[in-house]
Design an enzyme around this catalytic site. Sequence first.
Site, PDB file in Angstrom:
ATOM      1  N   ARG A 106       0.839  -1.179   0.000  1.00  0.00           N
ATOM      2  CA  ARG A 106       0.000   0.000   0.000  1.00  0.00           C
ATOM      3  C   ARG A 106       0.887   1.246   0.000  1.00  0.00           C
ATOM      4  O   ARG A 106       1.961   1.262   0.625  1.00  0.00           O
ATOM      5  CB  ARG A 106      -0.864  -0.024   1.258  1.00  0.00           C
ATOM      6  CG  ARG A 106      -1.862   1.105   1.385  1.00  0.00           C
ATOM      7  CD  ARG A 106      -2.938   1.020   0.358  1.00  0.00           C
ATOM      8  NE  ARG A 106      -4.139   1.760   0.767  1.00  0.00           N
ATOM      9  CZ  ARG A 106      -5.129   2.022  -0.069  1.00  0.00           C
ATOM     10  NH1 ARG A 106      -5.078   1.617  -1.330  1.00  0.00           N
ATOM     11  NH2 ARG A 106      -6.198   2.661   0.349  1.00  0.00           N
ATOM     12  N   THR A 380      -9.718  -0.178 -10.058  1.00  0.00           N
ATOM     13  CA  THR A 380      -8.661  -0.971  -9.454  1.00  0.00           C
ATOM     14  C   THR A 380      -8.592  -2.200 -10.331  1.00  0.00           C
ATOM     15  O   THR A 380      -9.395  -2.345 -11.245  1.00  0.00           O
ATOM     16  CB  THR A 380      -9.065  -1.292  -8.009  1.00  0.00           C
ATOM     17  OG1 THR A 380      -9.096  -0.077  -7.280  1.00  0.00           O
ATOM     18  CG2 THR A 380      -8.143  -2.258  -7.312  1.00  0.00           C
ATOM     19  N   THR A 398      -3.849  -0.936  -7.460  1.00  0.00           N
ATOM     20  CA  THR A 398      -4.645   0.194  -7.940  1.00  0.00           C
ATOM     21  C   THR A 398      -3.852   1.483  -7.974  1.00  0.00           C
ATOM     22  O   THR A 398      -2.815   1.619  -7.315  1.00  0.00           O
ATOM     23  CB  THR A 398      -5.872   0.391  -7.006  1.00  0.00           C
ATOM     24  OG1 THR A 398      -6.751   1.364  -7.561  1.00  0.00           O
ATOM     25  CG2 THR A 398      -5.449   0.861  -5.614  1.00  0.00           C
ATOM     26  N   ASP A 422      -7.793   8.183   0.006  1.00  0.00           N
ATOM     27  CA  ASP A 422      -8.370   7.150   0.875  1.00  0.00           C
ATOM     28  C   ASP A 422      -8.159   7.440   2.357  1.00  0.00           C
ATOM     29  O   ASP A 422      -8.690   6.733   3.213  1.00  0.00           O
ATOM     30  CB  ASP A 422      -7.784   5.769   0.535  1.00  0.00           C
ATOM     31  CG  ASP A 422      -8.500   5.112  -0.637  1.00  0.00           C
ATOM     32  OD1 ASP A 422      -9.425   5.729  -1.192  1.00  0.00           O
ATOM     33  OD2 ASP A 422      -8.137   3.975  -1.004  1.00  0.00           O
ATOM     34  N   GLY A 472     -13.370  -1.973  -7.296  1.00  0.00           N
ATOM     35  CA  GLY A 472     -14.674  -1.399  -6.947  1.00  0.00           C
ATOM     36  C   GLY A 472     -14.737  -0.655  -5.633  1.00  0.00           C
ATOM     37  O   GLY A 472     -15.810  -0.512  -5.055  1.00  0.00           O
ATOM     38  N   GLY A 473     -13.592  -0.174  -5.117  1.00  0.00           N
ATOM     39  CA  GLY A 473     -13.639   0.579  -3.857  1.00  0.00           C
ATOM     40  C   GLY A 473     -14.279  -0.260  -2.769  1.00  0.00           C
ATOM     41  O   GLY A 473     -14.004  -1.454  -2.646  1.00  0.00           O
TER      42      GLY A 473
HETATM   43  O1  DON Z   1      -7.882   0.877  -1.633  1.00  0.00           O
HETATM   44  C1  DON Z   1      -9.049   1.054  -1.903  1.00  0.00           C
HETATM   45  O2  DON Z   1      -9.971   0.501  -1.315  1.00  0.00           O
HETATM   46  C2  DON Z   1      -9.402   1.948  -3.066  1.00  0.00           C
HETATM   47  N1  DON Z   1      -8.366   2.911  -3.314  1.00  0.00           N
HETATM   48  C3  DON Z   1      -9.615   1.085  -4.224  1.00  0.00           C
HETATM   49  C4  DON Z   1     -10.053   1.914  -5.381  1.00  0.00           C
HETATM   50  C5  DON Z   1     -10.897   1.180  -6.242  1.00  0.00           C
HETATM   51  O3  DON Z   1     -11.182   0.032  -6.091  1.00  0.00           O
HETATM   52  C6  DON Z   1     -11.432   1.972  -7.317  1.00  0.00           C
HETATM   53  N2  DON Z   1     -11.830   1.142  -8.299  1.00  0.00           N
HETATM   54  N3  DON Z   1     -12.018   0.074  -8.440  1.00  0.00           N
END
Ligand code: DON
Length: 570
Positions: A106, A380, A398, A422, A472-473
């Site tokens: 990360r 992502t 991502t 985030d 998908g966040g």
């Molecule tokens: O780490 C995370 O949860 C987000 N930055 C992930 C971003 C994300 O999944 C956006 N698209 N899919």
Amino acid sequence: MTIRKQRAFTCGIVGAAAVAWVALAPTPLVGSTRPIRARQAMVVSQDPLASRVGDQVLRDGGNAVDAAVATAFALAVTYPTAGNIGGGGFLVYRPAVGDAVAYDFRETAPAAATSTMFMRGGEYDRRVHHNSHLAVGVPGTVAGLHQAWSEHGSLSWERLVEPAMTLAREGFVVRDSLARSLAAVLPRMVDYPASVAQFSNQGQPYRVGETLRQPDLARTLSRVALQGPAGVYTGETAELLAAEMAANGGIMTQADLAGYRAVRRAPMTGTYRGYDIISMPPVSSGGLALIQMLNVLEGYDLAASGSGSAATIHLIIEAMRRAFADRAQNLGDPAFNTSMPIDQLISKDYAAELRLTIDSDRASVSSPDSFSWPVESEETTHLSVVDGARNAVSLTYTLEQGYGSKITVPGAGFLLNNEMGDFNAAPGLTTQTGLIGTGPNLAEPGKRMLSSMTPTIVAREGQLVMVTGSPGGRTIINTVLMTILNVVDFGMNIQEAVDAPRLHHQWLPDETRYERWGLSPDTLALLGRRGHRMAEIGVQGAVSAILYNAEDDMLEAAEDRRRTSSAIGF
Ligand code: DON
């Protein structure tokens, strides 16, 4: 009726002959929900060129970690919306023999970060938080891939980086999905000339069939191939990155880059109806929330209440609501939050207590005075790999939003993340409009921002069952949850489990999103009567999953037709 490509009959046929055969074969109208099967090894990613790179590594005798690393580097070239070397992510590795391990790469906050750095003149500034040089976290991808490779890889590092380098240098043919994606993002890159130069054809959007070359990226990748992580964290690449930051109000320095370290962690583990769940621990919230939800749902006979029924969906929503409330209140970087109640949150006893708070006929109410739903994109990417020995890798990484910050490092040719978005917005700043101000996830020097990425491996009695994950966040966690329920509780094959409609609740706002056509009107009415607010959306997530079918010793993969997806095996 949707007509889909022939897939199911390719097992055992390899190489160019198989490709030609598939192209010529008549398209059947039946069997479209069959998984793609392979005997030996399989890669699933969101881009066919990248999956092919991973497949070739496996054919050359590489193991699952080798293939995952090479696929991830290839995605950084061919799937620039999320594939990256300027972002970060997580990798869960379960060897066929021995203990599973997780790699946390990360991004971190630069040393000059503060919890109020996204405020301007006393007001929170969304642009600074999400779309500026201050939104860029110290990238982790190259360090993380290298650490996983150095501990478990078998082929040479250069061999794994080389295909990406070649794709960047010689270019590749732009497919429709990339052409559309680049055309959409181009207007948002106008402030960053290096991005426009790299991702447009002399200012014009690339058209399908044209060749995209990325020479600066090729040179950076060649430094990575020769020097390993030093190829980005020190020397020329680091100088170029720090110069871009210094010239544009960023705070990341060469010292931040030199100080970056990936972290090897014990995976987050739990059980569900006799299956072992192996996933990502904090600083991702994914594994913990997933296990918490599974623990709650284990107390109900979902197979009896049935897939898609209002009764089942009600219970799933209530499990989601509770796990996301706990996530918001408790989770952040473990190095900065040493007393997170992790053991309690994933305990079966706590799940039993939570079940007591669930009324099977009535939706609970999420308390609205804390926070709401931040906008998160789908950008992502996840890849799953299983090799011949049944070693398995589940990797999600991502840039945060599509094409991250949209900032390409001039001269180095790679996009930077906007992962600082985030972190929570500012201390105490918790609003109905989507801001969160709780303490555990405020920006601090060197801190990792909370994530929802959920790379997951399922096993049973010592044997691999499934490798899965999604973009998908926050929806990632629920997408992975539902894929597991679809297989374990509802007996779906992996393609059916991926095809099945998804839904998402995240505590606040108190609303369940469901995919269009995913729920029947009478099911919606029954849920409405229980007190659920339901909101229709387009699609949720993009699962890359492989299931190991022990009965006939075959690997079965699913392509998620919601997005581009490519499963290749032999
Ligand atoms: O780490 C995370 O949860 C987000 N930055 C992930 C971003 C994300 O999944 C956006 N698209 N899919």
